[in-house]
Motif scaffolding. Structure first.
Motif, mmCIF file in Angstrom:
data_model
loop_
_atom_site.group_PDB
_atom_site.id
_atom_site.type_symbol
_atom_site.label_atom_id
_atom_site.label_comp_id
_atom_site.label_asym_id
_atom_site.label_seq_id
_atom_site.Cartn_x
_atom_site.Cartn_y
_atom_site.Cartn_z
ATOM 1 N N ILE A 233 -2.417 8.946 7.903
ATOM 2 C CA ILE A 233 -3.876 9.058 7.817
ATOM 3 C C ILE A 233 -4.541 7.768 8.303
ATOM 4 O O ILE A 233 -5.529 7.798 9.048
ATOM 5 C CB ILE A 233 -4.296 9.350 6.364
ATOM 6 C CG1 ILE A 233 -3.695 10.675 5.900
ATOM 7 C CG2 ILE A 233 -5.818 9.383 6.234
ATOM 8 C CD1 ILE A 233 -3.829 10.919 4.415
ATOM 9 N N ALA A 234 -3.977 6.612 7.901
ATOM 10 C CA ALA A 234 -4.581 5.325 8.233
ATOM 11 C C ALA A 234 -4.555 5.025 9.726
ATOM 12 O O ALA A 234 -5.389 4.248 10.217
ATOM 13 C CB ALA A 234 -3.866 4.214 7.473
ATOM 14 N N ARG A 235 -3.623 5.603 10.465
ATOM 15 C CA ARG A 235 -3.552 5.325 11.905
ATOM 16 C C ARG A 235 -4.805 5.775 12.630
ATOM 17 O O ARG A 235 -5.237 5.148 13.604
ATOM 18 C CB ARG A 235 -2.328 6.026 12.519
ATOM 19 C CG ARG A 235 -1.010 5.372 12.185
ATOM 20 C CD ARG A 235 0.025 5.631 13.286
ATOM 21 N NE ARG A 235 0.136 7.024 13.657
ATOM 22 C CZ ARG A 235 1.006 7.887 13.142
ATOM 23 N NH1 ARG A 235 1.834 7.479 12.186
ATOM 24 N NH2 ARG A 235 1.053 9.136 13.550
ATOM 25 N N LYS B 225 6.358 -0.628 5.378
ATOM 26 C CA LYS B 225 7.741 -0.380 4.977
ATOM 27 C C LYS B 225 8.122 1.073 5.198
ATOM 28 O O LYS B 225 9.236 1.375 5.662
ATOM 29 C CB LYS B 225 7.939 -0.742 3.506
ATOM 30 C CG LYS B 225 7.927 -2.229 3.205
ATOM 31 C CD LYS B 225 8.103 -2.465 1.711
ATOM 32 C CE LYS B 225 8.086 -3.947 1.381
ATOM 33 N NZ LYS B 225 8.203 -4.180 -0.096
ATOM 34 N N SER B 226 7.208 1.988 4.877
ATOM 35 C CA SER B 226 7.499 3.410 5.068
ATOM 36 C C SER B 226 7.656 3.737 6.548
ATOM 37 O O SER B 226 8.508 4.548 6.931
ATOM 38 C CB SER B 226 6.396 4.268 4.450
ATOM 39 O OG SER B 226 5.198 4.210 5.214
ATOM 40 N N PHE B 227 6.856 3.082 7.390
ATOM 41 C CA PHE B 227 6.980 3.289 8.834
ATOM 42 C C PHE B 227 8.345 2.781 9.322
ATOM 43 O O PHE B 227 9.021 3.445 10.118
ATOM 44 C CB PHE B 227 5.853 2.571 9.569
ATOM 45 C CG PHE B 227 5.934 2.699 11.059
ATOM 46 C CD1 PHE B 227 5.550 3.866 11.692
ATOM 47 C CD2 PHE B 227 6.405 1.647 11.839
ATOM 48 C CE1 PHE B 227 5.635 3.999 13.069
ATOM 49 C CE2 PHE B 227 6.491 1.766 13.213
ATOM 50 C CZ PHE B 227 6.103 2.940 13.830
ATOM 51 N N GLY B 228 8.758 1.621 8.822
ATOM 52 C CA GLY B 228 10.060 1.082 9.204
ATOM 53 C C GLY B 228 11.197 1.990 8.774
ATOM 54 O O GLY B 228 12.172 2.182 9.531
ATOM 55 N N ARG B 229 11.099 2.576 7.580
ATOM 56 C CA ARG B 229 12.136 3.507 7.125
ATOM 57 C C ARG B 229 12.188 4.753 7.992
ATOM 58 O O ARG B 229 13.261 5.285 8.284
ATOM 59 C CB ARG B 229 11.890 3.878 5.660
ATOM 60 C CG ARG B 229 12.184 2.749 4.680
ATOM 61 C CD ARG B 229 12.201 3.258 3.247
ATOM 62 N NE ARG B 229 10.872 3.663 2.807
ATOM 63 C CZ ARG B 229 10.015 2.865 2.182
ATOM 64 N NH1 ARG B 229 10.359 1.605 1.917
ATOM 65 N NH2 ARG B 229 8.836 3.308 1.792
ATOM 66 N N MET B 230 11.006 5.229 8.419
ATOM 67 C CA MET B 230 10.967 6.410 9.278
ATOM 68 C C MET B 230 11.591 6.109 10.631
ATOM 69 O O MET B 230 12.326 6.943 11.188
ATOM 70 C CB MET B 230 9.521 6.882 9.441
ATOM 71 C CG MET B 230 9.387 8.206 10.190
ATOM 72 S SD MET B 230 10.196 9.586 9.353
ATOM 73 C CE MET B 230 9.142 9.771 7.906
ATOM 74 N N GLY C 278 -3.639 16.851 12.939
ATOM 75 C CA GLY C 278 -4.608 15.786 12.701
ATOM 76 C C GLY C 278 -4.571 15.233 11.291
ATOM 77 O O GLY C 278 -5.614 14.897 10.725
ATOM 78 N N ALA C 279 -3.396 15.160 10.694
ATOM 79 C CA ALA C 279 -3.170 14.608 9.346
ATOM 80 C C ALA C 279 -3.709 15.501 8.238
ATOM 81 O O ALA C 279 -3.793 15.082 7.086
ATOM 82 C CB ALA C 279 -3.766 13.211 9.220
ATOM 83 N N GLN C 280 -4.052 16.737 8.562
ATOM 84 C CA GLN C 280 -4.563 17.635 7.539
ATOM 85 C C GLN C 280 -3.495 17.982 6.497
ATOM 86 O O GLN C 280 -3.799 18.171 5.320
ATOM 87 C CB GLN C 280 -5.104 18.922 8.179
ATOM 88 C CG GLN C 280 -6.435 18.732 8.877
ATOM 89 C CD GLN C 280 -7.489 18.148 7.954
ATOM 90 O OE1 GLN C 280 -7.702 18.656 6.854
ATOM 91 N NE2 GLN C 280 -8.137 17.074 8.390
ATOM 92 N N PRO D 220 -8.568 4.616 8.824
ATOM 93 C CA PRO D 220 -8.203 3.722 7.719
ATOM 94 C C PRO D 220 -9.086 3.898 6.488
ATOM 95 O O PRO D 220 -8.592 3.838 5.358
ATOM 96 C CB PRO D 220 -8.364 2.327 8.327
ATOM 97 C CG PRO D 220 -8.234 2.537 9.796
ATOM 98 C CD PRO D 220 -8.826 3.887 10.068
ATOM 99 N N ALA D 221 -10.377 4.115 6.688
ATOM 100 C CA ALA D 221 -11.279 4.273 5.548
ATOM 101 C C ALA D 221 -10.934 5.518 4.742
ATOM 102 O O ALA D 221 -10.980 5.509 3.507
ATOM 103 C CB ALA D 221 -12.728 4.338 6.039
ATOM 104 N N ARG D 222 -10.588 6.600 5.457
ATOM 105 C CA ARG D 222 -10.218 7.836 4.754
ATOM 106 C C ARG D 222 -8.929 7.644 3.969
ATOM 107 O O ARG D 222 -8.771 8.217 2.872
ATOM 108 C CB ARG D 222 -10.038 8.983 5.762
ATOM 109 C CG ARG D 222 -9.739 10.332 5.091
ATOM 110 C CD ARG D 222 -10.934 10.795 4.305
ATOM 111 N NE ARG D 222 -10.684 12.005 3.554
ATOM 112 C CZ ARG D 222 -10.272 12.043 2.276
ATOM 113 N NH1 ARG D 222 -10.069 10.908 1.627
ATOM 114 N NH2 ARG D 222 -10.105 13.191 1.658
ATOM 115 N N ALA D 223 -8.014 6.853 4.477
ATOM 116 C CA ALA D 223 -6.770 6.585 3.759
ATOM 117 C C ALA D 223 -7.046 5.863 2.446
ATOM 118 O O ALA D 223 -6.425 6.167 1.417
ATOM 119 C CB ALA D 223 -5.823 5.766 4.631
ATOM 120 N N ILE D 224 -7.995 4.914 2.465
ATOM 121 C CA ILE D 224 -8.355 4.188 1.248
ATOM 122 C C ILE D 224 -8.990 5.133 0.231
ATOM 123 O O ILE D 224 -8.673 5.097 -0.965
ATOM 124 C CB ILE D 224 -9.307 3.024 1.562
ATOM 125 C CG1 ILE D 224 -8.611 1.988 2.455
ATOM 126 C CG2 ILE D 224 -9.806 2.375 0.293
ATOM 127 C CD1 ILE D 224 -7.411 1.337 1.814
#
Length: 249
Positions: A74-76, A23-28, A54-56, A79-83
């Motif tokens: 981050i998940a792109r 949803k956030s991607f769609g809003r962007m 690099g998402a830092q 994904p594990a780091r995002a979790i």
């Protein structure tokens, strides 16, 4: 007779997190379309561009300021780091609740001087109540927070009532000197005093109602004592824990 211990598995958040990030991607994408006059394809390409750092930036954002799009970024790539990062955010939110800071923020007014004193005052109230009651679980901590919030509101409106009463007294003294006679409070002043008194009473009732709930909880929940003979006392009721059949059966 064998005993089989079963543990209910915790529900997975993966689907919910994926939905929020989508949803956030769609809003962007819509934002790029609207504000930068990009086509749908161009907006999607812009939204999926890898961040130069690099998402830092997202990873270093304070927990209370992380957006769903930050997690999506981050998940792109990881994904594990995002979790893991999401778990860190939840841990910070839990710390905020358990230390009383979230309850404090809910009753803080505009603080133009950015003073830390109001927060310290609330936490002092909370600490005094906690020291007396020694909350045993999350529910009791929430009740203590509610009592601290109610007492904070009560004291705030007591201060307001005192100031309004003093102001009315000064105004009436000046009126007496200028006009040579005493006059009753004007309706607007009387309404202001009545409002402050009513709000004090309201917060006091919240405090007492919450205190009653805490007392009821303590009264109806007794200590849990496990004895050697396989019996457990729960609120003065005996429960037999021996699940093995009697000998010879």
């Amino acid at each position: 007779m064998s005993r089989v211990a079963t543990t209910a598995s915790a529900p997975s958040e993966t689907g919910v997190l994926a939905e929020e990030m989508a949803k956030s991607f769609g809003r962007m994408v819509k934002l790029y379309e609207k504000h930068f006059s990009l086509s749908r394809e161009e907006a999607i390409e812009r939204a999926t561009e890898p961040p130069p750092d690099g998402a830092q930036r997202a990873l270093s954002t304070p927990p209370d300021q992380v957006s769903w799009f930050d997690l999506h970024t981050i998940a792109r790539t990881d994904p594990a780091r995002a979790i893991v990062f999401w778990e860190e955010i939840k841990r910070a939110a839990l710390d905020e609740v358990q230390t009383g800071h979230r309850a404090a923020r809910a009753v803080e007014t505009a603080n133009v001087n950015n003073s830390a004193w109001p927060r310290a005052q609330f936490l002092a109230l909370r600490e005094e109540l906690s020291t007396e009651w020694r909350p045993r679980n999350g529910i009791e901590r929430q009740l203590i927070d509610t009592m601290a919030q109610a007492q904070t509101g009560y004291l705030s409106w007591l201060h307001t009532l005192t100031m309004r009463t003093d102001l009315e007294s000064v105004t009436n003294d000046r009126r007496h000197q200028e006009e040579g006679k005493w006059g009753p409070p004007r309706q607007s002043d009387a309404d202001a005093l009545e409002q402050a008194a009513a709000m004090m009473d309201r917060y006091n009732r919240i405090f007492l109602r919450t205190l009653r709930a805490l007392c009821d909880m303590r009264r109806h929940s007794g200590p849990v004592i496990v004895q050697n003979g396989g019996q457990m006392n729960v609120a003065q009721q005996q429960v037999n824990l021996n699940t093995e059949p009697p000998a010879g059966k």
